[in-house]
Design an enzyme around this catalytic site. Structure first.
Site, PDB file in Angstrom:
ATOM      1  N   CYS B 165      -2.601   0.874   8.090  1.00  0.00           N
ATOM      2  CA  CYS B 165      -1.214   1.306   8.262  1.00  0.00           C
ATOM      3  C   CYS B 165      -0.988   2.256   9.434  1.00  0.00           C
ATOM      4  O   CYS B 165       0.138   2.683   9.666  1.00  0.00           O
ATOM      5  CB  CYS B 165      -0.710   1.901   6.958  1.00  0.00           C
ATOM      6  SG  CYS B 165      -0.950   0.736   5.612  1.00  0.00           S
ATOM      7  N   HIS B 293       5.044   9.534   6.797  1.00  0.00           N
ATOM      8  CA  HIS B 293       4.456   8.256   6.396  1.00  0.00           C
ATOM      9  C   HIS B 293       5.116   7.864   5.067  1.00  0.00           C
ATOM     10  O   HIS B 293       5.494   6.720   4.888  1.00  0.00           O
ATOM     11  CB  HIS B 293       2.936   8.377   6.284  1.00  0.00           C
ATOM     12  CG  HIS B 293       2.257   7.071   6.073  1.00  0.00           C
ATOM     13  ND1 HIS B 293       2.476   5.980   6.889  1.00  0.00           N
ATOM     14  CD2 HIS B 293       1.373   6.648   5.135  1.00  0.00           C
ATOM     15  CE1 HIS B 293       1.762   4.960   6.458  1.00  0.00           C
ATOM     16  NE2 HIS B 293       1.084   5.332   5.393  1.00  0.00           N
ATOM     17  N   HIS B 327       7.330  -0.805   3.279  1.00  0.00           N
ATOM     18  CA  HIS B 327       6.158  -0.392   4.050  1.00  0.00           C
ATOM     19  C   HIS B 327       5.686  -1.603   4.845  1.00  0.00           C
ATOM     20  O   HIS B 327       5.132  -2.547   4.278  1.00  0.00           O
ATOM     21  CB  HIS B 327       5.073   0.106   3.097  1.00  0.00           C
ATOM     22  CG  HIS B 327       3.916   0.756   3.798  1.00  0.00           C
ATOM     23  ND1 HIS B 327       3.760   0.721   5.171  1.00  0.00           N
ATOM     24  CD2 HIS B 327       2.866   1.457   3.313  1.00  0.00           C
ATOM     25  CE1 HIS B 327       2.647   1.374   5.500  1.00  0.00           C
ATOM     26  NE2 HIS B 327       2.094   1.828   4.388  1.00  0.00           N
TER      27      HIS B 327
END
Lengths: 264, 398
Positions: B165, B293, B327
Site C-alpha cells: 500500500c 493513511h 483503499h
C-alpha cells in the site's frame, strides 16, 4: 554518471551456491554442474518467522544474508532494494487455486506472503532495520533496474544499500507461460565510495547497442534463463578480477553502461 | 534537502470510484458523495463495500497493445486519457526526448485477475492454462509500466514499485533519485490497482474487510473497503514559469516489526514523516494538512494516531479519504497525493467520511466536515504490509 563501492557479493543458483563456488565456475576453474539447490538456511530470522517462508522468499533472503555476512557489517543501518520480475508465483498459484474452490479459502499466511515486498519485509524484521526498502520489478531486465535504483539511492541518499535480485522457478501451470527455467539470486552490498573496494559506475542508458554476453555457452544459457542471471557478466568480471566496461540489458530496448573498476 | 531542487507537478490526473478525472473527483468531494457501494464485483460473494470504477470492463486499450488487455491496464489507459494528461506528456517528450522521460508506477496486484480467471477455466489441476491466457503482459508486475510506456511512447528508464500500500507513494522518491542521478530529465509517476478476488478474499482471510462502508478513526471502525484506482503525475525540475505546485519532500522507512501488522506505536511511521519533513526543510508547525493513511483497521488507525500526535500534537488538520475512494492499495499513495494537490490548488480540505464517534483513545484532530481553507503545505501518509512506509510533502514554490 553515478558510482558506488561494492562491499560484498553473494550468488545462489544450481551449481553456484555461494560466492566462492560461483567464482570457481566463473573463472573456468570448475565446470558448471547442474546440481539442485540445497536447503537454504535463513539463520537471521527467528524460528516462528522462518516457518512461514516460501522457497522464493528463502532464495532472496538467503542471498542477501550471505552478502551481509561476507561484508562483516550489521544490517541495521542498511537500506534494501529487492528486484524480481515475477515475485512469488508459488504463492500466486496457491491463491489462484484456492479461489477456484467453493468457499475460496485463501490462507492468511499465503496472502501476506503474496506481496512483492514480502522478502523485504522479512529482511527488515530479521535485521531490525528501519531503513527504507524498495521492491521493484522491471520484467526480464529487473537486474539493471534494481542496480540503477540501488545505485541512485547510494548516490542521492548517501546510504548503504543491499541489492537483492532474484526469481525462482515458476510452478506448473504458470511454468508453461513463463520463460524462467532456473532459480537464480544475486546480492550486492553497495555504499558510498570507499578506498580499497571495487567501484561500480553507471554511465547512462544507450540505445542500439547489444548487451554483454557470456563466452561460455552453458553460462550464457543461464544468463538467459533468469532475469537475475543478467548479472552474470558483472559477476564474471568480479570473479576474474577484471576492470571492465559492460552493457546490461535495460528497459525499453536500451542498455545500461556499467564500468567495473576492480580492486582486489 | 529536496527543497534545493524541488520537482514541479506539471500535470496530474486520477480515476477512482468518485469518477474519471480531477473535475469528477473534486465535484464528488465537494458534494460529500462517497464512491463506495455494496460489493458487486463478480463472482465475489462477500458482505463488504467496494470502491469500483464504472466502465473499466468496456474501456478499450489501444489496438496495437491488445496483448496487454486486462482490467488493470484498462484502468491505466482510462487514467492516462483524463485531464489532458497524455498531451502534457507529449509536450514533455518534445522538450526532453522520449528517452529522457522516466516512468515509475506502483501496483500491488497488477493484472492477477487474468490468472484468477485462467485458473477457473482449467478443467483439472494437471491441465494447462487456457491458450489465450497471457502472463507477462498482464499478471507480471512490470506489465503495468511496460503498457504505460508503450501507450505514452516513453523510452526512458522505467520500473514498477510494488511495496503493497505504499507502492505509488514511493514512486515519487524513485523518480526524484533518477532525475537527480541524471538518468532522466522528467518523469511520469503514478499507480494503478484494480479489483480482484485475490485481495478481496485475502483481506477477508485476515478479517480486515468491513461489512459497512469503512469508517476511519471511528470507535466502531471494523476494517477496510477495497477500492480501485489509477493516478498519474508528470514531474519536472522547477524552472521559472513552471507549475508552482511541487513535491517538497519524501521520507521512507521500514517498521522491522511484522509482516501484516504495523508497529503498535507507529515507530516506522514517525520516522517516515520525520524524514519527509527533514527533506522538505519544514518543521511540524509548517504543515497545514495531513492526509492520513487511515485505512479504518483497528491496528492502522491506532498506530498512526500515536505516530501523528507524537510529531504534531493534536493541532494539525487531518483527514482520511478512504471513506470516499475505498483503499485503492497500490494506487492509494498516488490517489491521496493528488487529493492533497487538489486541496492545495482549490483551497478545499476534504472530510473523513463515515466518522461518527472518533475513537476516544485518539489524540489527532480529524476533520468530520470538509473545509474551504487555503493551505500551503500538505503531507500524505502511505503505509504498507511488510512495514513499508512512505510520507510525501507537497506545497507551493513561491
Amino acid at each position: 554518471m553515478i558510482s558506488a563501492s561494492l562491499y560484498s557479493v553473494a550468488v545462489c543458483t544450481p551449481g553456484m551456491v555461494g560466492w566462492e563456488a560461483a567464482k570457481a565456475v566463473l573463472r573456468g576453474d570448475e565446470p558448471w554442474a547442474d546440481q539442485p539447490l540445497p536447503p537454504l538456511k535463513i539463520e537471521m530470522l527467528a524460528a516462528n518467522e522462518r516457518r512461514r517462508l516460501t522457497p522464493t522468499i528463502k532464495l532472496a533472503l538467503y542471498t542477501a544474508q550471505e552478502a551481509l555476512r561476507a561484508s562483516g557489517l550489521e544490517g541495521e543501518d542498511i537500506s534494501a532494494v529487492f528486484a524480481s520480475s515475477n515475485g512469488d508465483l508459488d504463492v500466486a498459484d496457491r491463491i489462484c487455486s484456492a479461489l477456484t474452490e467453493e468457499a475460496r479459502p485463501v490462507s492468511p499466511t499465503q496472502f501476506h506472503n503474496s506481496v512483492h515486498n514480502a522478502p523485504a519485509g522479512y529482511w527488515s524484521i530479521a535485521t531490525g532495520s528501519q531503513e527504507p526498502s524498495s521492491s521493484i520489478s522491471a520484467g526480464d531486465v529487473s537486474f539493471s533496474a534494481g542496480l540503477l535504483e540501488a545505485m541512485s539511492q547510494v548516490e542521492v541518499e548517501q546510504e548503504m544499500v543491499m541489492l537483492a535480485c532474484y526469481d525462482s522457478l515458476p510452478p506448473f501451470p504458470l511454468s508453461e507461460v513463463e520463460s524462467i527455467t532456473t532459480p537464480f539470486a544475486v546480492a550486492l552490498l553497495l555504499g558510498p565510495l570507499q578506498k580499497g573496494l571495487s567501484k561500480l559506475a553507471l554511465q547512462n542508458r544507450e540505445y542500439e547497442q547489444v548487451a554483454t554476453t557470456m563466452a561460455c555457452p552453458a553460462l550464457e544459457q543461464i544468463r538467459l534463463a533468469n532475469p537475475a542471471a543478467r548479472s552474470l557478466p558483472l559477476l564474471e568480471s568480479l570473479a576474474m578480477g577484471r576492470t571492465q566496461s559492460l552493457l546490461l540489458p535495460s528497459v525499453n530496448g536500451g542498455c545500461l553502461a556499467l564500468d567495473l573498476d576492480y580492486v582486489d | 534537502m529536496i527543497t534545493k531542487s524541488p520537482l514541479s507537478l506539471t500535470a496530474y490526473t486520477l480515476v477512482n470510484a468518485l469518477g474519471q478525472g480531477c473535475e469528477a473527483v473534486f465535484t464528488a468531494l465537494q458534494q460529500g458523495r462517497s464512491g463506495l457501494r455494496r460489493c458487486d464485483f463478480e463472482p465475489a460473494e462477500l458482505d463488504t463495500w467496494i470502491g469500483r470504477v464504472d466502465g473499466v470492463e468496456d474501456y478499450p486499450v489501444p489496438k496495437a497493445l491488445a496483448e496487454y488487455d486486462c482490467r488493470n491496464n484498462r484502468l491505466a489507459e482510462m487514467g492516462l486519457n483524463q485531464d489532458g494528461f497524455r498531451q502534457q506528456v507529449e509536450a514533455s517528450i518534445k522538450r526532453y526526448g522520449a528517452h529522457r522521460v522516466g516512468l515509475f508506477l506502483g501496483t500491488s496486484t497488477s493484472g492477477i485477475a487474468e490468472t484468477e480467471v485462467a485458473y477457473r477455466y482449467r478443467l483439472s489441476d494437471d491441465a494447462s492454462l487456457p491458450s489465450d491466457y497471457r502472463f507477462s503482459t498482464t499478471h507480471n508486475p512490470y506489465a503495468l509500466s511496460d503498457f504505460c510506456c508503450r501507450s505514452l511512447g516513453l523510452t526512458g528508464p522505467a520500473t514498477v514499485v510494488s511495496t503493497a500500500c505504499s507502492s505509488s507513494a514511493k514512486v515519487f522518491a524513485a523518480a526524484y533519485r533518477h532525475i537527480q542521478a541524471g538518468f532522466c530529465d522528467a518523469a511520469v509517476v503514478g499507480g494503478v490497482d484494480s479489483l480482484c478476488l485475490s485481495t478481496l478474499y485475502g483481506f477477508n482471510s485476515l478479517d480486515l474487510l468491513s461489512s459497512e462502508p469503512c469508517r476511519p478513526w471511528d470507535q466502531q471502525r471494523a476494517g477496510i473497503s477495497i477500492g480501485e484506482g489509477a493516478g498519474f503525475v508528470l514531474l519536472e525540475p522547477h524552472t521559472e514559469g513552471s507549475s508552482e505546485l511541487a513535491l517538497l519532500g519524501y521520507g521512507e522507512s521500514s517498521d522491522g516489526y511484522h509482516m501484516s501488522t504495523p508497529h503498535p506505536q507507529g515507530r516506522g511511521a514517525v520516522l517516515a514523516m520525520q524524514r519527509a519533513l527533514q527533506s522538505a526543510g519544514l518543521s511540524p508547525q509548517q504543515v497545514d494538512y495531513l492526509n492520513l493513511h487511515g485505512t479504518a483497521t483497528a491496528a492502522n488507525d491506532s498506530a498512526e494516531d500515536m505516530a501523528v500526535s507524537m510529531l504534531f500534537g493534536s493541532e494539525l488538520m487531518c483527514s482520511s479519504t478512504k471513506g470516499w475512494t475505498g483503499h485503492t492499495l497500490g494506487a492509494a499513495g498516488i490517489t491521496e497525493a493528488i487529493i492533497c494537490c487538489l486541496a492545495l490548488e482549490r483551497d478545499f480540505v476534504p472530510a473523513t467520511l463515515n466518522l461518527e464517534q472518533p475513537d476516544p483513545a485518539f489524540n489527532t484532530q480529524v476533520l468530520r466536515e470538509s473545509k474551504n481553507r487555503t493551505i500551503q503545505t500538505a503531507l500524505s501518509n502511505s503505509f504498507g504490509f511488510g512495514g513499508n512506509n512512505c510520507s510525501l510533502v507537497f506545497g507551493r514554490i513561491s
